[in-house]
Design an enzyme around this catalytic site. Structure first.
Site, mmCIF file in Angstrom:
data_model
loop_
_atom_site.group_PDB
_atom_site.id
_atom_site.type_symbol
_atom_site.label_atom_id
_atom_site.label_comp_id
_atom_site.label_asym_id
_atom_site.label_seq_id
_atom_site.Cartn_x
_atom_site.Cartn_y
_atom_site.Cartn_z
ATOM 1 C CE LYS A 5 -3.697 1.921 2.941
ATOM 2 N NZ LYS A 5 -4.455 1.800 4.189
ATOM 3 C CB SER A 7 -7.638 3.809 3.626
ATOM 4 O OG SER A 7 -6.906 2.760 4.782
ATOM 5 C CB SER A 27 -7.765 0.783 6.499
ATOM 6 O OG SER A 27 -8.463 1.998 6.496
#
Lengths: 477, 472
Positions: free
Chosen positions: B77, B152, B176
Site C-alpha cells: 500500500k 482505505s 482499512s
C-alpha cells in the site's frame, strides 16, 4: 512606593548524552550544519521515536541531587506547534507527569544562603536552530540540534533579584557539571533560561502579572533583561496601569524587551499523550543503582575539603567551583599528606597552567606521584618554596620524564645543608652591611628579616631558611 | 479464479519446473495490464520485479538456498516505505517523495526474497472507507467496477481480488484492511496492536495503526505474519511478545466458544441480507460443533464517535510534519513562512484529510480537550474492559465485517458521516488493539457482491484465531 521583584526561572539544560533523545544521531556541538540528521531527526514519514534511556538516568541524578520526588512511571506528551526548525511539527515533552516534582537548591547570595524551591523538572527534546539575518530574506535552518535531550527545570517564583538569578544559574551550572549530565556551557547554548518576571509592592502577599522573557543565553543578558523589565513594569504600575501578561523577547543590542506575543495570542499547544512512546517504568532498584553511582555533589566535596583535609574555606571554595579541580585535588590528596601544600600548588600553579594552555587538568603531563614528590621536596626543606614555584615546576613540565629531585639536583636548586657554605653566606651578608649589624645589635631586631633576604640573595635561594635564621641569630648575638 | 490461491501452490509449480519465477512475475504483470481500468496501482515496479525473479531463478539453478518467500509476488500500500522508492500516501503533499529507508515489515519480507511488484492506491493518508480520497482517483471493485472497493486499503484488496499479486500489504486503523477485504471477497487480517512494527508505516492514528495482509488463504496470512511480526528497535510500541510459528500451527482447532454481539445484529444500519448471511455463517459454525451465544453490548453507538475523536486528534499532530519545508509539496505562491505552511498544506491536502486535521485540532484545543479527547479515551478504556470481559468466557467474537455490501462510487463523498458509520463493526478491534480477521462469507444476493464475516480474538491470540479460521 518600594517594589519587590519576583522571578521564577525555566532553565533548559542540554544533556551531554552520546546521542539524541529519541534516535541515535550524535549531538556533538560545532559540526557542519545538517550533518547530524537521520530520517528520524528530519521527521520523515514513517519514522518513530525511541527513548534514549541515558536521558532518564540523567534526570534521576538531578532529581536525587535536588531532593525531588521521582516519578517512576514516565509518560511523554506532544506539544504541537509549527516552526521551520521543528521537523515533526510537535515537540516530544512531558506535560502530565514530569520525571521530577519538587526539590530545592541552595544558593549563596551576598554571602548568605538561600533556598530556591523547584516546581518540577521534565524531559523534552530540543528544536533545531534558525538563522534569520545572514541572507535576507532567507532563513537558514540547522537541524543538528533537533532532538537533543533537554531537562527543563522550572523553579517556584522564589527569586528576588538579578543577583539571585545569577547565583542560581551559577550554582545550577556547577551542579550539572558535578553530576556529569551537561557541560553547562551557556555560550554554546547548553544552558539557557526563560525568566518570568513580575513586581509587587514590598510585603504584598499576592503576585503581579508576570512577563516571560525568552531565551536568555548569557548571565549578562539575563541581568540586563531583568533590570530593564523591572523598571518597565514599575513605570507602568506607577502610572496607574496594569502589566499585561505576555511573552517578551530581549534584544541584547538595545537592552530592551519587546512583546513576542500576548496572553490572548498565546500558543495553544494541544498537548496530548505521545502515542509512539509507551510509558517507561523505573523500579526503586534502578533508582537505587543510579544513586549508588552518583558523583559527589559540590557542597559535599567542599565540606570534605574543609573537614577531612583541613583546607581554608577560601581554598575549598576555589577548588570546588568546577568539578575537575575538586576531583584532581582529591586524587592528589591520596598521594600526599600535605594537603595545604597540595591546595596551594593547585591554586598557584596547576589551575593557571590549565587556563593558559586551554587544556583540561587531566592533560597535565605530571603524575600525582610527581606532584607529591614536588610537595615533599619543599616540605622537607630540600628545595626552597620560592625556587620550587619559580623554577622547579616549569622545569618539571618541560621534562616530565625526570623526577623532581633529579631536576633540582641537576639545576643546583637543592637547599644547602653544608654548614661551611652556610656560614660563608651569613658571613658575606654581615660583612657587607656593618651599619645594619650595629643597628641590630642596638635593638632593631626586626632587621633579621633584612639579613635573611641578603643570605637568600647570596645563596640564590638555596640556603635553608631555618638554619640561616639560627646562624644569623648566633652570629649577630 | 486466481491462478494461485496459496503460496504453497506457487512453490510447487516452481519446484516441479512447471513455471519459473520470471513466468510468475510476467503473469502478474499481464494481470496488472489487463486491469488498468480498475486503477489499482499508482506505480508498478515491473523491471525491478522481473530482475528479482530472474536472479531468483538463477540462484535456484545454482543450487543456492533461497528465502522462505522466494517466488511470492506481493504489492504494498502507498503508505508503506520501501527504500529509494516513492511513497506518497495518495497525497499531493508527498508528490515525488522517495523514502530513505524500508519499513521493518518490508525489510523482513525482502530478506526472505519476496518480490514487490508495485505500490497500490489508497485513500489519502489512509483516511477514508472507499479509496476515493486518493489524489490518483478512485480504485474500482473488480466484482462491479461501478462500486467502491472499500478503503482505505481498497486497491490492496482489489490487487488480490483481480489476481495482480498473490498477497498485498495494507494498513488498518479502523478497518482499512478488513472492510475492503469483505467488499472484494478476499481475506483481510489485522494483528494485535504492536505485533508488527510500525516503523516505515506512514502514521494516521498512531495508537490504532497496524500493518495487515490481504490474501486468498489463511496459510499465506500466517506465513506473512510470522515473518513480519516481532520486536523492533525502531518502534517502541512493537511488542517483544514471542512470535509463534503461525504457519505451522494451523492444523487443528478445538471446538470454540463464540460470542456474537446481539445489538450488532439488531442494528438498524445493518442490511437485511447481510444479517441473513451472518446468521447463516453462525449456523454453519454451530453445525461444526462450536458453541455460539449472543452477548449484550451497550457501547456500540459510542465506538464510532470516540474513534473519530481519537484518530483525528492523533492525525492532526501526525500530519503536522507535512509542512512544505523539508520534503514534499511546497507552494510556489508563498512569500513567507506562514504562507508556506498555509498554501503548501491547502494545496497539498485533500478535503477529507483537511476535515480530519481540523476535527482533530478542535478536539485537542484548550477548553475542549476534556469534553472530547479525555472522554473518548474513557470510552476506549470501557470498550477494552468490556471486550476483555467477553473474552474471559469466549474464545472469539463474531461480527459481520460491514453493515452493507460495497456501495456505488461517489455516494459517500456527499455524506462523510454516513461513511464513518459504516466502520461500526471494524473499529472496535483497533480501539482495543485486538487481532481480527475478515473471511469471505458468500454473496449478497440482490447485488451479487461479496460479503465478509469478522472474527476477533483476545490480544496475542493470532495463532488460535488463524487456526480456527483455517478450519471453518
Amino acid at each position: 512606593m518600594t517594589y519587590e521583584t519576583v522571578i521564577g526561572l525555566e532553565i533548559h539544560v542540554q544533556l551531554s548524552t552520546q546521542s539524541k533523545a529519541f534516535c541515535s544521531d550524535s549531538i556533538q556541538f560545532g559540526s557542519a550544519p545538517n550533518t547530524q540528521v537521520s530520517a528520524i531527526s528530519l521527521g520523515h514519514p514513517g519514522t518513530l521515536p525511541r527513548l534514549n534511556k541515558q536521558q532518564l538516568d540523567y534526570a534521576i541524578r538531578l532529581a536525587l541531587a535536588l531532593g525531588s520526588k521521582i516519578n517512576l512511571r514516565n509518560t511523554f506528551d506532544r506539544k504541537n506547534y509549527f516552526y521551520a526548525d521543528l521537523p515533526k511539527g510537535y515537540q516530544i515533552t512531558q506535560d502530565a507527569q514530569p520525571v521530577c516534582v519538587g526539590g530545592e537548591i541552595e544558593v549563596i547570595v551576598e554571602g548568605k544562603p538561600k533556598k530556591i524551591r523547584i516546581h518540577h523538572i521534565h524531559m523534552e527534546e530540543d528544536a533545531g536552530k534558525s538563522m534569520h539575518d545572514s541572507d535576507d530574506p532567507y532563513s537558514y535552518i540547522d537541524l543538528n540540534r533537533a532532538g537533543t535531550p533537554l531537562l527543563e527545570i522550572v523553579t517556584e517564583p522564589d527569586l528576588r533579584s538579578a543577583a539571585e538569578v545569577d547565583a542560581l544559574m551559577t550554582t545550577m551550572r556547577q551542579l550539572v557539571r558535578y553530576l556529569n549530565i551537561s557541560d553547562g556551557n551557556m555560550q554554546e547554548g547548553s544552558m539557557r533560561c526563560d525568566c518570568n518576571v513580575s513586581i509587587r509592592p514590598l510585603g504584598a502577599d499576592y503576585y503581579g502579572n508576570r512577563c516571560e522573557v525568552k531565551n536568555l543565553n548569557s548571565m549578562r543578558y539575563a541581568r540586563k533583561a531583568i533590570q530593564y523589565e523591572v523598571q518597565r513594569q514599575i513605570k507602568i504600575v506607577e502610572a496607574g496601569g496594569t502589566v499585561a501578561q505576555q511573552t517578551l523577547n530581549f534584544d541584547p543590542s538595545t537592552g530592551v524587551t519587546t512583546p513576542l506575543r500576548s496572553k490572548e495570542d498565546a500558543h495553544d499547544y494541544r498537548y496530548f499523550p505521545e502515542p509512539d512512546l509507551p510509558p517507561v517504568v523505573l523500579t526503586e532498584a534502578q533508582v537505587a543503582a543510579i544513586k549508588k553511582e552518583m558523583p559527589d555533589l559540590p557542597k559535599e566535596v567542599r565540606q570534605q575539603l574543609v573537614t577531612e583535609y583541613q583546607l581554608s574555606e577560601y581554598n575549598a571554595d576555589l577548588l570546588t567551583v568546577e568539578p575537575e579541580p575538586a576531583r584532581f585535588f582529591l586524587a592528589l590528596a591520596k598521594a600526599t599528606t600535605s594537603y595545604d601544600a597540595a591546595a596551594n600548588l593547585m591554586i598557584n600553579k596547576i589551575l593557571p597552567w590549565s587556563k593558559e594552555e586551554g587544556k583540561p587538568l587531566t592533560a597535565l603531563p605530571l603524575s600525582y606521584a610527581q606532584l607529591a614528590e614536588f610537595i615533599a621536596l619543599i616540605e622537607e626543606g630540600k628545595v626552597s618554596n620560592s625556587i620550587a614555584y619559580q623554577e622547579l615546576f616549569s622545569a618539571m613540565l618541560n621534562a616530565p620524564e625526570q623526577s623532581a629531585a633529579n631536576l633540582a639536583q641537576v639545576n643546583n636548586w637543592l637547599q644547602s645543608d653544608d654548614e661551611d657554605e652556610m656560614s660563608n653566606w651569613v658571613e658575606t651578608a654581615i660583612t657587607d652591611f656593618p651599619d645594619k649589624v650595629k643597628a641590630y645589635q642596638s635593638g632593631k631586631k626586626g632587621l633579621i628579616g633584612f639579613f635573611m633576604g641578603e643570605v637568600m640573595k647570596v645563596s640564590k635561594g638555596k640556603a635553608d631558611p631555618k638554619k640561616v635564621n639560627q646562624l644569623l641569630r648566633e652570629r649577630l648575638g | 479464479m486466481p491462478k494461485f490461491t496459496t503460496f504453497a501452490d506457487v512453490q510447487q509449480a516452481i519446484e516441479q519446473g512447471e513455471l519459473t519465477t520470471v513466468n510468475i512475475v510476467d503473469y502478474y504483470l499481464e494481470q496488472i495490464a489487463a486491469s488498468q481500468d480498475l486503477n489499482i496501482y499508482v506505480e508498478v515496479w515491473a523491471d525491478e520485479a522481473r530482475a528479482m525473479a530472474k536472479q531468483q531463478d538463477e540462484r535456484r539453478r545454482n543450487g543456492e538456498q533461497l528465502g522462505r518467500l522466494a517466488g511470492m509476488v506481493i504489492s504494498i500500500k502507498d503508505v508503506i516505505c520501501y527504500e529509494n522508492h516513492q511513497v506518497t500516501a495518495g497525497s499531493k503533499i508527498l508528490e515525488g517523495f522517495s523514502s530513505l529507508f524500508s519499513a521493518t515489515a518490508t525489510e523482513r519480507l525482502l530478506a526472505e526474497d519476496v518480490i514487490i511488484i508495485g505500490r497500490t492506491n489508497c485513500d489519502e493518508f489512509a483516511m477514508g472507507s472507499t479509496n476515493e480520497t486518493s489524489i490518483y482517483g478512485p480504485t474500482r471493485n473488480a466484482a462491479d467496477p461501478t462500486r467502491i472497493p472499500g478503503g482505505s486499503s481498497g486497491a490492496a484488496a482489489v490487487a488480490v481480488q483481480a489476481d495482480t499479486c498473490l498477497a498485498a500489504l495494507g494498513s488498518d486503523t479502523g478497518g482499512s484492511v478488513r472492510q475492503p477485504a469483505a467488499f472484494c471477497g478476499v481475506i483481510g487480517f489485522k494483528p494485535t496492536y504492536g505485533r508488527i512494527s510500525r516503523h516505515g508505516l506512514l502514521a494516521y492514528g498512531s495508537s490504532f495503526d497496524q500493518i495487515g495482509t490481504l490474501t486468498h488463504s489463511i496459510e499465506d496470512t500466517a506465513l506473512l505474519l510470522e515473518i513480519m511480526a516481532g520486536a523492533d528497535d525502531f518502534d517502541s510500541t512493537a511488542s517483544t511478545t514471542d512470535v509463534p510459528a503461525y504457519s505451522k500451527v494451523l492444523g487443528e482447532s478445538k471446538p470454540a466458544r463464540i460470542a456474537y454481539i446481539r445489538p450488532a445484529l439488531e442494528h438498524p444500519g445493518l442490511d437485511g441480507e447481510v444479517r441473513a448471511n451472518a446468521e447463516e455463517f453462525l449456523n454453519k459454525l454451530r453445525t461444526q460443533g462450536h458453541t455460539i451465544e449472543a452477548v449484550e453490548f451497550d457501547l456500540l453507538d459510542y465506538i464510532i464517535p470516540a474513534y473519530y475523536v481519537l484518530t483525528t486528534a492523533e492525525a492532526s499532530s501526525n500530519l503536522s510534519r507535512y509542512d512544505g519545508i523539508r520534503y514534499g509539496h511546497r507552494s510556489t505562491e508563498a512569500e513567507n513562512l506562514q504562507e508556506t505552511y498555509q498554501k503548501s498544506r491547502t494545496e497539498g491536502f485533500g478535503q477529507e484529510v483537511k476535515r480530519r486535521i481540523m476535527l482533530g485540532t478542535f478536539v485537542l484545543s484548550a477548553g475542549y480537550y476534556d469534553a472530547y479527547y479525555a472522554r473518548a479515551q474513557k470510552v476506549r478504556r470501557l470498550l477494552l474492559d468490556r471486550l476483555n470481559e467477553i473474552f474471559a468466557t469466549y474464545d472469539f467474537i463474531c461480527l459481520p465485517t460491514t453493515p452493507t455490501p460495497a456501495w456505488p462510487l461517489g455516494e459517500s463523498l456527499e455524506d462523510p458521516v454516513a461513511m464513518y458509520l459504516s466502520d461500526i463493526y471494524t473499529v472496535a478491534a483497533n480501539m482495543a488493539g485486538l487481532p481480527a480477521i475478515s473471511l469471505p462469507s458468500g454473496t449478497h444476493e440482490s447485488t451479487q457482491l461479496p460479503l465478509g464475516m469478522q472474527l476477533m480474538a483476545p490480544a496475542w491470540g493470532e495463532a488460535s484465531l488463524l487456526a480456527f479460521a483455517k478450519n471453518i
